[in-house]
Scaffold this motif. Structure first.
Motif, PDB file in Angstrom:
ATOM      1  N   ILE A 145       0.839  -1.195   0.000  1.00 27.35           N
ATOM      2  CA  ILE A 145       0.000   0.000   0.000  1.00 27.35           C
ATOM      3  C   ILE A 145       0.875   1.246   0.000  1.00 27.35           C
ATOM      4  O   ILE A 145       1.835   1.353   0.773  1.00 27.35           O
ATOM      5  N   LEU A 146       0.552   2.206  -0.886  1.00 28.28           N
ATOM      6  CA  LEU A 146       1.141   3.546  -0.840  1.00 28.28           C
ATOM      7  C   LEU A 146       0.110   4.444  -0.178  1.00 28.28           C
ATOM      8  O   LEU A 146      -0.988   4.644  -0.714  1.00 28.28           O
ATOM      9  N   MET A 147       0.427   4.977   0.989  1.00 22.68           N
ATOM     10  CA  MET A 147      -0.568   5.661   1.821  1.00 22.68           C
ATOM     11  C   MET A 147      -0.265   7.148   1.982  1.00 22.68           C
ATOM     12  O   MET A 147       0.779   7.527   2.518  1.00 22.68           O
ATOM     13  N   ASP A 148      -1.176   7.997   1.486  1.00 23.01           N
ATOM     14  CA  ASP A 148      -1.096   9.422   1.802  1.00 23.01           C
ATOM     15  C   ASP A 148      -1.484   9.592   3.268  1.00 23.01           C
ATOM     16  O   ASP A 148      -2.101   8.697   3.864  1.00 23.01           O
ATOM     17  N   LEU A 149      -1.158  10.737   3.859  1.00 21.75           N
ATOM     18  CA  LEU A 149      -1.452  10.939   5.280  1.00 21.75           C
ATOM     19  C   LEU A 149      -2.651  11.850   5.515  1.00 21.75           C
ATOM     20  O   LEU A 149      -3.543  11.525   6.284  1.00 21.75           O
ATOM     21  N   GLN A 150      -2.672  12.991   4.842  1.00 16.16           N
ATOM     22  CA  GLN A 150      -3.760  13.950   5.062  1.00 16.16           C
ATOM     23  C   GLN A 150      -4.881  13.702   4.054  1.00 16.16           C
ATOM     24  O   GLN A 150      -4.757  14.022   2.877  1.00 16.16           O
ATOM     25  N   MET A 151      -5.975  13.100   4.540  1.00 11.09           N
ATOM     26  CA  MET A 151      -7.127  12.774   3.693  1.00 11.09           C
ATOM     27  C   MET A 151      -8.415  12.989   4.475  1.00 11.09           C
ATOM     28  O   MET A 151      -8.414  12.914   5.707  1.00 11.09           O
ATOM     29  N   PRO A 152      -9.518  13.250   3.775  1.00  8.70           N
ATOM     30  CA  PRO A 152     -10.802  13.403   4.476  1.00  8.70           C
ATOM     31  C   PRO A 152     -11.363  12.052   4.921  1.00  8.70           C
ATOM     32  O   PRO A 152     -10.868  11.005   4.513  1.00  8.70           O
ATOM     33  N   ILE A 153     -12.393  12.083   5.729  1.00  6.48           N
ATOM     34  CA  ILE A 153     -13.136  10.918   6.238  1.00  6.48           C
ATOM     35  C   ILE A 153     -12.272  10.069   7.171  1.00  6.48           C
ATOM     36  O   ILE A 153     -12.541   9.956   8.358  1.00  6.48           O
ATOM     37  N   MET A 154     -11.217   9.456   6.627  1.00  8.13           N
ATOM     38  CA  MET A 154     -10.239   8.722   7.445  1.00  8.13           C
ATOM     39  C   MET A 154      -8.855   9.007   6.879  1.00  8.13           C
ATOM     40  O   MET A 154      -8.614   8.770   5.687  1.00  8.13           O
ATOM     41  N   ASP A 155      -7.956   9.546   7.713  1.00  9.87           N
ATOM     42  CA  ASP A 155      -6.629   9.882   7.204  1.00  9.87           C
ATOM     43  C   ASP A 155      -5.715   8.657   7.180  1.00  9.87           C
ATOM     44  O   ASP A 155      -6.103   7.556   7.577  1.00  9.87           O
ATOM     45  N   GLY A 156      -4.487   8.861   6.690  1.00 14.47           N
ATOM     46  CA  GLY A 156      -3.553   7.753   6.533  1.00 14.47           C
ATOM     47  C   GLY A 156      -3.100   7.129   7.833  1.00 14.47           C
ATOM     48  O   GLY A 156      -2.838   5.917   7.906  1.00 14.47           O
ATOM     49  N   TYR A 157      -3.012   7.941   8.890  1.00 16.61           N
ATOM     50  CA  TYR A 157      -2.639   7.422  10.210  1.00 16.61           C
ATOM     51  C   TYR A 157      -3.725   6.462  10.712  1.00 16.61           C
ATOM     52  O   TYR A 157      -3.438   5.337  11.140  1.00 16.61           O
ATOM     53  N   GLU A 158      -4.977   6.936  10.644  1.00 16.85           N
ATOM     54  CA  GLU A 158      -6.110   6.133  11.138  1.00 16.85           C
ATOM     55  C   GLU A 158      -6.253   4.842  10.332  1.00 16.85           C
ATOM     56  O   GLU A 158      -6.502   3.771  10.899  1.00 16.85           O
ATOM     57  N   ALA A 159      -6.071   4.948   9.010  1.00 15.14           N
ATOM     58  CA  ALA A 159      -6.200   3.766   8.147  1.00 15.14           C
ATOM     59  C   ALA A 159      -5.117   2.740   8.466  1.00 15.14           C
ATOM     60  O   ALA A 159      -5.382   1.534   8.538  1.00 15.14           O
ATOM     61  N   THR A 160      -3.896   3.215   8.672  1.00 10.38           N
ATOM     62  CA  THR A 160      -2.784   2.311   8.997  1.00 10.38           C
ATOM     63  C   THR A 160      -3.018   1.610  10.331  1.00 10.38           C
ATOM     64  O   THR A 160      -2.816   0.391  10.451  1.00 10.38           O
ATOM     65  N   ILE A 161      -3.447   2.376  11.343  1.00  7.32           N
ATOM     66  CA  ILE A 161      -3.727   1.791  12.659  1.00  7.32           C
ATOM     67  C   ILE A 161      -4.833   0.740  12.557  1.00  7.32           C
ATOM     68  O   ILE A 161      -4.737  -0.347  13.152  1.00  7.32           O
ATOM     69  N   ALA A 162      -5.872   1.043  11.754  1.00 11.75           N
ATOM     70  CA  ALA A 162      -6.978   0.099  11.560  1.00 11.75           C
ATOM     71  C   ALA A 162      -6.479  -1.199  10.918  1.00 11.75           C
ATOM     72  O   ALA A 162      -6.831  -2.309  11.354  1.00 11.75           O
ATOM     73  N   ILE A 163      -5.626  -1.067   9.904  1.00  8.86           N
ATOM     74  CA  ILE A 163      -5.084  -2.256   9.209  1.00  8.86           C
ATOM     75  C   ILE A 163      -4.201  -3.063  10.159  1.00  8.86           C
ATOM     76  O   ILE A 163      -4.319  -4.294  10.236  1.00  8.86           O
ATOM     77  N   ARG A 164      -3.338  -2.377  10.902  1.00  7.15           N
ATOM     78  CA  ARG A 164      -2.430  -3.077  11.818  1.00  7.15           C
ATOM     79  C   ARG A 164      -3.191  -3.731  12.985  1.00  7.15           C
ATOM     80  O   ARG A 164      -2.722  -4.712  13.562  1.00  7.15           O
ATOM     81  N   ASN A 165      -4.381  -3.215  13.280  1.00  3.23           N
ATOM     82  CA  ASN A 165      -5.223  -3.819  14.328  1.00  3.23           C
ATOM     83  C   ASN A 165      -6.097  -4.957  13.801  1.00  3.23           C
ATOM     84  O   ASN A 165      -6.877  -5.530  14.566  1.00  3.23           O
ATOM     85  N   GLY A 166      -5.974  -5.251  12.509  1.00  3.07           N
ATOM     86  CA  GLY A 166      -6.697  -6.387  11.946  1.00  3.07           C
ATOM     87  C   GLY A 166      -8.085  -6.087  11.420  1.00  3.07           C
ATOM     88  O   GLY A 166      -8.850  -7.007  11.122  1.00  3.07           O
ATOM     89  N   GLU A 167      -8.427  -4.789  11.264  1.00 10.13           N
ATOM     90  CA  GLU A 167      -9.771  -4.441  10.806  1.00 10.13           C
ATOM     91  C   GLU A 167     -10.013  -4.777   9.339  1.00 10.13           C
ATOM     92  O   GLU A 167     -11.153  -4.812   8.879  1.00 10.13           O
ATOM     93  N   ALA A 168      -8.952  -5.032   8.581  1.00 12.01           N
ATOM     94  CA  ALA A 168      -9.095  -5.478   7.187  1.00 12.01           C
ATOM     95  C   ALA A 168      -8.884  -6.991   7.082  1.00 12.01           C
ATOM     96  O   ALA A 168      -8.809  -7.542   5.980  1.00 12.01           O
TER      97      ALA A 168
END
Length: 372
Positions: free
Chosen positions: A298-321
């Protein structure tokens, strides 16, 4: 608030610069028309100039907070210096100046150091030489002097036939916002931060910088930096060939809300062989796509609406995907170059950090390293 403001400035300015620079590079590479290539070169020069100004503003803030640290890695010194010399040869020629590059006999090929900060030092000094020289020449010389224990002192000397600096002013040229009088500031442009930052970077290297100048005749800048030499293995020598852009069937998910940056990634990856690229417009969409599909990186931008790159990464690392996808390699691909951001992305579990404008060769090599 100040850090947040500078982070936003970095993001907002680097985002369009990323698109402009990579579009110009693509035009220059793909077009056979000489006029198009010349126009692309002008766009590239102007974009790099603007990017350097943005970097100077951000680095000034980092120096105030003592946040600049050298990031050491092995790099090809000769190739780096030759590349910089080639770029400035073109720039000098466009201004009608003679540019001479002299390479010493005993230069080590590979050294351990901070390639980005070395490039920044040399680009600032050479830019000044061209900026303040209206006729005559620029001479760029690189010499090496061996020291003990695989150490080497590299001396970079830049001479010009420019306007020169008066004796009264020469002691203050390394101060922030210093230029040779307000009239020169208007005449030559610039933020007046370049030499202040250069001096700080040379000090970080435990190096030395010396300036000799005569008004109306020119200036000589000499910089001594110390590096550790790296022995080149035979395998490394044979592997220095053109990059084979083939990911052998790997798939990339790009999580990026900016249409210009999506276009840049498409331009960069369109010539990569056996590579699939999919896009998500924000972190939430990226997590959902990862649940529904299989990707290799994954190539992840950081500043994004709705869910930013930090939140998305934490969600993935926590197993939400999904548990199986918790450890997918994630590269932060961002226009934010603040030191706190670099630290944060590693803390939350991203594998690498890359800043925009992105270099296509660097991007490919890091992706290849992480997916193999």
């Amino acid at each position: 608030m100040k850090s947040y403001f500078l982070s936003n400035i970095s993001h907002e300015l680097r985002t369009p610069l990323n698109a402009i620079l990579n579009t110009a590079k693509t035009l220059a590479n793909d077009s056979k028309d000489e006029q198009t290539q010349n126009s692309s070169q002008i766009i590239k020069y102007s974009t790099y100039s603007l990017l350097n100004s943005v970097n100077d503003i951000l680095d000034f803030s980092k120096i105030e907070k003592d946040e600049i640290k050298l990031e050491l890695s092995e790099f090809d010194l000769v190739k780096t210096v030759e590349h910089i010399a080639t770029n400035f040869t073109r720039e000098a020629k466009d201004k009608g100046l003679e540019f001479t590059f002299i390479k010493g006999d005993d230069l080590p090929q590979m050294v351990n150091g901070d390639i980005a900060r070395l490039s920044q030092i040399l680009q600032n000094i050479l830019s000044n030489a061209i900026k303040f020289t209206n006729e005559g020449f620029i001479k760029f010389k690189v010499d090496a002097k061996k020291a003990k224990d695989n150490k080497v002192q590299i001396t970079f000397t830049v001479s010009d036939t420019g306007v020169g600096i008066s004796k009264e002013k020469i002691n203050s040229i390394f101060d922030s916002f210093s230029q040779e009088g307000i009239t020169n500031k208007r005449k030559f442009g610039g933020l007046g931060l370049g030499l202040y930052i250069v001096k700080h970077l040379v000090n970080l290297h435990n190096g030395k910088i010396k300036v000799d100048s005569t008004p109306g005749l020119g200036t000589v800048v000499s910089i001594d930096l110390n590096y550790e030499t790296i022995e080149i293995k035979k395998e490394m020598q044979t592997s220095i060939v053109s990059i084979d852009y083939d990911l052998k069937g790997k798939s990339i998910l790009v999580v990026e809300d900016n249409a210009m940056n999506q276009m840049v990634i498409k331009m960069i990856t369109k010539k990569w062989l056996n590579t699939t690229v999919d896009f998500a417009n924000n972190g939430q969409e990226g997590v959902q796509k990862l649940i529904e599909n299989d990707y290799d990186i994954i190539l992840m931008d950081l500043q994004m609406p709705i869910m930013d790159g930090y939140e998305a990464t934490i969600a993935i690392r926590n197993g939400e995907a999904g548990e199986a996808k918790k450890s997918i390699p994630i590269i932060a691909l961002t226009a934010d170059v603040m030191e706190t951001t670099k630290t944060r992305v590693i803390e939350i579990g991203m594998n690498k950090y890359l800043s925009k404008p992105v270099d296509k060769d660097t991007l490919f090599e890091i992706i290849k390293l992480l997916v193999n």
